[in-house]
Scaffold this motif. Structure first.
Motif, PDB file in Angstrom:
ATOM      1  N   ASN A 150       0.822  -1.217   0.000  1.00 25.12           N
ATOM      2  CA  ASN A 150       0.000   0.000   0.000  1.00 25.12           C
ATOM      3  C   ASN A 150       0.854   1.264   0.000  1.00 25.12           C
ATOM      4  N   GLY A 151       2.160   1.124  -0.030  1.00 27.39           N
ATOM      5  CA  GLY A 151       3.064   2.259  -0.244  1.00 27.39           C
ATOM      6  C   GLY A 151       3.261   2.570  -1.721  1.00 27.39           C
ATOM      7  N   PHE A 152       2.752   1.670  -2.616  1.00 27.57           N
ATOM      8  CA  PHE A 152       2.781   1.998  -4.058  1.00 27.57           C
ATOM      9  C   PHE A 152       1.457   1.692  -4.750  1.00 27.57           C
ATOM     10  N   TRP A 153       0.515   1.155  -3.992  1.00 27.15           N
ATOM     11  CA  TRP A 153      -0.811   0.811  -4.550  1.00 27.15           C
ATOM     12  C   TRP A 153      -1.822   1.091  -3.433  1.00 27.15           C
ATOM     13  N   ALA A 154      -2.615   2.172  -3.601  1.00 29.83           N
ATOM     14  CA  ALA A 154      -3.369   2.716  -2.470  1.00 29.83           C
ATOM     15  C   ALA A 154      -4.766   2.128  -2.326  1.00 29.83           C
ATOM     16  N   THR A 155      -4.847   0.811  -2.258  1.00 30.49           N
ATOM     17  CA  THR A 155      -6.163   0.180  -2.135  1.00 30.49           C
ATOM     18  C   THR A 155      -6.014  -1.242  -1.616  1.00 30.49           C
ATOM     19  N   VAL A 156      -7.110  -1.793  -1.084  1.00 31.86           N
ATOM     20  CA  VAL A 156      -7.144  -3.240  -0.842  1.00 31.86           C
ATOM     21  C   VAL A 156      -8.260  -3.854  -1.688  1.00 31.86           C
ATOM     22  N   SER A 161     -12.688   1.554   1.437  1.00 25.37           N
ATOM     23  CA  SER A 161     -11.890   2.780   1.560  1.00 25.37           C
ATOM     24  C   SER A 161     -10.645   2.487   2.378  1.00 25.37           C
ATOM     25  N   HIS A 162      -9.524   3.068   1.955  1.00 19.87           N
ATOM     26  CA  HIS A 162      -8.251   2.682   2.591  1.00 19.87           C
ATOM     27  C   HIS A 162      -7.298   3.888   2.595  1.00 19.87           C
ATOM     28  N   THR A 163      -7.802   5.043   3.015  1.00 17.10           N
ATOM     29  CA  THR A 163      -7.023   6.278   2.797  1.00 17.10           C
ATOM     30  C   THR A 163      -5.919   6.508   3.835  1.00 17.10           C
ATOM     31  N   ALA A 164      -6.200   6.322   5.128  1.00 15.05           N
ATOM     32  CA  ALA A 164      -5.205   6.682   6.150  1.00 15.05           C
ATOM     33  C   ALA A 164      -3.961   5.812   6.034  1.00 15.05           C
ATOM     34  N   TYR A 165      -4.161   4.505   5.936  1.00 15.75           N
ATOM     35  CA  TYR A 165      -3.042   3.552   5.864  1.00 15.75           C
ATOM     36  C   TYR A 165      -2.221   3.797   4.596  1.00 15.75           C
ATOM     37  N   SER A 166      -2.920   3.976   3.466  1.00 17.35           N
ATOM     38  CA  SER A 166      -2.199   4.185   2.206  1.00 17.35           C
ATOM     39  C   SER A 166      -1.389   5.472   2.248  1.00 17.35           C
ATOM     40  N   ALA A 167      -2.008   6.558   2.761  1.00 18.33           N
ATOM     41  CA  ALA A 167      -1.293   7.844   2.833  1.00 18.33           C
ATOM     42  C   ALA A 167      -0.030   7.682   3.679  1.00 18.33           C
ATOM     43  N   ALA A 168      -0.162   6.998   4.812  1.00 20.37           N
ATOM     44  CA  ALA A 168       0.984   6.818   5.713  1.00 20.37           C
ATOM     45  C   ALA A 168       2.065   5.954   5.065  1.00 20.37           C
ATOM     46  N   LYS A 169       1.647   4.885   4.400  1.00 24.55           N
ATOM     47  CA  LYS A 169       2.638   3.964   3.824  1.00 24.55           C
ATOM     48  C   LYS A 169       3.335   4.584   2.606  1.00 24.55           C
ATOM     49  N   PHE A 170       2.603   5.411   1.815  1.00 27.48           N
ATOM     50  CA  PHE A 170       3.282   6.162   0.747  1.00 27.48           C
ATOM     51  C   PHE A 170       4.305   7.114   1.368  1.00 27.48           C
ATOM     52  N   ALA A 171       3.941   7.749   2.489  1.00 28.89           N
ATOM     53  CA  ALA A 171       4.870   8.687   3.154  1.00 28.89           C
ATOM     54  C   ALA A 171       6.126   7.952   3.613  1.00 28.89           C
ATOM     55  N   VAL A 172       5.941   6.771   4.186  1.00 23.29           N
ATOM     56  CA  VAL A 172       7.102   5.996   4.665  1.00 23.29           C
ATOM     57  C   VAL A 172       8.020   5.663   3.489  1.00 23.29           C
ATOM     58  N   LYS A 173       7.421   5.296   2.367  1.00 23.43           N
ATOM     59  CA  LYS A 173       8.242   4.924   1.199  1.00 23.43           C
ATOM     60  C   LYS A 173       8.985   6.150   0.674  1.00 23.43           C
ATOM     61  N   GLY A 174       8.272   7.272   0.506  1.00 26.19           N
ATOM     62  CA  GLY A 174       8.918   8.483  -0.022  1.00 26.19           C
ATOM     63  C   GLY A 174      10.023   8.977   0.898  1.00 26.19           C
ATOM     64  N   PHE A 175       9.732   8.983   2.190  1.00 29.11           N
ATOM     65  CA  PHE A 175      10.704   9.433   3.195  1.00 29.11           C
ATOM     66  C   PHE A 175      11.960   8.563   3.133  1.00 29.11           C
ATOM     67  N   THR A 176      11.782   7.253   3.081  1.00 30.85           N
ATOM     68  CA  THR A 176      12.933   6.342   3.116  1.00 30.85           C
ATOM     69  C   THR A 176      13.749   6.473   1.829  1.00 30.85           C
ATOM     70  N   GLU A 177      13.065   6.613   0.690  1.00 26.73           N
ATOM     71  CA  GLU A 177      13.810   6.763  -0.568  1.00 26.73           C
ATOM     72  C   GLU A 177      14.619   8.064  -0.557  1.00 26.73           C
ATOM     73  N   ALA A 178      14.040   9.135   0.009  1.00 28.33           N
ATOM     74  CA  ALA A 178      14.764  10.408   0.067  1.00 28.33           C
ATOM     75  C   ALA A 178      15.913  10.350   1.076  1.00 28.33           C
ATOM     76  N   LEU A 179      15.735   9.513   2.098  1.00 31.80           N
ATOM     77  CA  LEU A 179      16.799   9.351   3.107  1.00 31.80           C
ATOM     78  C   LEU A 179      18.071   8.768   2.502  1.00 31.80           C
ATOM     79  N   ILE A 180      17.927   7.989   1.424  1.00 31.85           N
ATOM     80  CA  ILE A 180      19.112   7.365   0.806  1.00 31.85           C
ATOM     81  C   ILE A 180      20.135   8.458   0.497  1.00 31.85           C
ATOM     82  N   THR A 181      19.682   9.542  -0.121  1.00 30.17           N
ATOM     83  CA  THR A 181      20.594  10.632  -0.485  1.00 30.17           C
ATOM     84  C   THR A 181      21.015  11.424   0.752  1.00 30.17           C
TER      85      THR A 181
END
Ligand SMILES: NC(=O)c1ccc[n+]([C@@H]2O[C@H](COP(=O)([O-])OP(=O)(O)OC[C@H]3O[C@@H](n4cnc5c(N)ncnc54)[C@H](O)[C@@H]3O)[C@@H](O)[C@H]2O)c1
Length: 321
Positions: A150-156, A161-181
């Motif tokens: 749900n960090g790259f596909w916002a549904t089950v 409806s699956h908005t809170a979990y998807s929003a949070a998991k996309f944030a975790v993915k974006g944050f971690t990818e940006a942390l690499i740099t």
């Protein structure tokens, strides 16, 4: 990081599921573990399971009650860890704690929505901020943030409806990818990975509802019965002839089958995660279902939220959620 022996790991949500299995496998490799969870009893069981095998001399497993969505509690956890583990450094940080729920802006309450978002996103963000000073002191470090498919596909699936979990998991993915740099520029001895599990057999469904309602009871509240009816309706099921007891049974069966009929066990998931860390992979998909979903979403992103996409994917991987 090629091996974990003699190192120190922090695991959030170590009480059950993947957090528990990470703790067991790390301890088996001679790694000291400090875990937090909301449940002291669940952590005591994790600790007991870790200690079933003979531990290397001096290895420490410590448990700390803390809510990852509250920064002060994580800071207290860090202070307790420094004392209990007799160290001022950690090498591994697993931001694993998470819950579901709060799916809709319309039919969930704002409290439910924010509880899920603040645990799944806030827990990872505060975890990284709180433990960074201890990671900086180690000669090598690795941050492992658990997102989801749900960090790259916002549904089950359509109808839910699956908005809170998807929003949070996309944030975790974006944050971690940006942390690499950010890490490579400012703390190159620390690496990071984002974990994206598919369906893993854990008690997350029943744990999430208990944390959402703030009670241990297996019995559904009236609001939960209503929400389950709405969810079933969204899936095209007529609940009018069903009694509340029927609805409750469906919800309990779903939690049980989520745990017992998953394609990947929590122990297998933990092994994939730890192997990914050892192989220095920043992107760790867990389970064949996660790999297949990743391919399909990349192949046809515009179709990702259609019923046809969901049905065809579900048929391929055998999801029965
Ligand atoms: N099980 C799956 O299919 C699946 C799929 C994708 C992602 N995930 C993610 O994997 C992670 C682990 O989930 P799991 O399936 O092992 O679930 P789980 O419910 O078995 O374990 C999660 C643990 O986190 C703890 N926890 C929840 N809220 C907390 C808080 N505020 N503070 C501290 N601890 C808290 C729970 O008490 C529990 O022990 C979660 O982030 C979840 O979102 C799970």
């Amino acid at each position: 990081m090629k091996d974990f022996a003699g190192k120190t790991a922090v695991i959030t949500g170590g009480g059950t599921g993947m957090g528990r299995e990470l703790a067991r496998q790390l301890v088996a490799e001679g790694c000291n573990v400090a875990m937090c969870d909301l449940s002291a009893e669940a952590m005591a069981e994790t600790k007991r399971l870790c200690e079933v095998e003979r531990l290397p001399q001096g290895l420490r497993i410590t448990t700390h009650v803390a809510d990852v969505s509250i920064e002060d509690q994580l800071i207290r956890f860090r202070d307790e860890l420094i004392e209990a583990q007799a160290t001022d450094k950690i090498h591994l940080l697993f931001n694993n704690a998470g819950i579901g729920g709060g799916g809709s802006l319309f039919t969930s309450t704002r409290e439910q929505w924010e509880k899920t978002f603040n645990i799944c996103w806030g827990g990872v963000y505060f975890g990284v901020r709180t433990f960074m000073p201890l990671l900086l002191k180690a000669d090598e470090g690795h941050i492992v943030n658990t997102s989801s498919v749900n960090g790259f596909w916002a549904t089950v699936g359509p109808g839910v409806s699956h908005t809170a979990y998807s929003a949070a998991k996309f944030a975790v993915k974006g944050f971690t990818e940006a942390l690499i740099t950010d890490l490579s520029l400012n703390a190159p001895h620390i690496k990071c990975s984002v974990v994206m599990p598919g369906h893993i057999g854990t008690s997350i469904v029943s744990n999430s509802r208990k944390i959402q309602i703030g009670a241990e009871s297996e019995a559904l509240t009236q609001n939960e019965i209503l929400a389950t009816r709405q969810r079933l309706k969204g899936m095209g099921i007529d609940t009018a002839p069903m009694s509340d007891a029927d609805i409750e049974k469906i919800a309990l069966d779903r939690a049980r089958s989520f745990r017992d009929e998953a394609p990947t066990t929590a122990a297998a998931a933990a092994k994939i995660i730890l192997d990914g860390v050892k192989a220095d992979r920043w992107r760790i998909l867990v389970g064949d279902d996660a790999h297949k979903l990743d391919e399909r979403v990349r192949q046809s992103p515009e179709k990702a939220y259609t019923s046809e996409f969901y049905q065809s994917y579900r048929d391929e991987v055998g999801w029965r959620l």
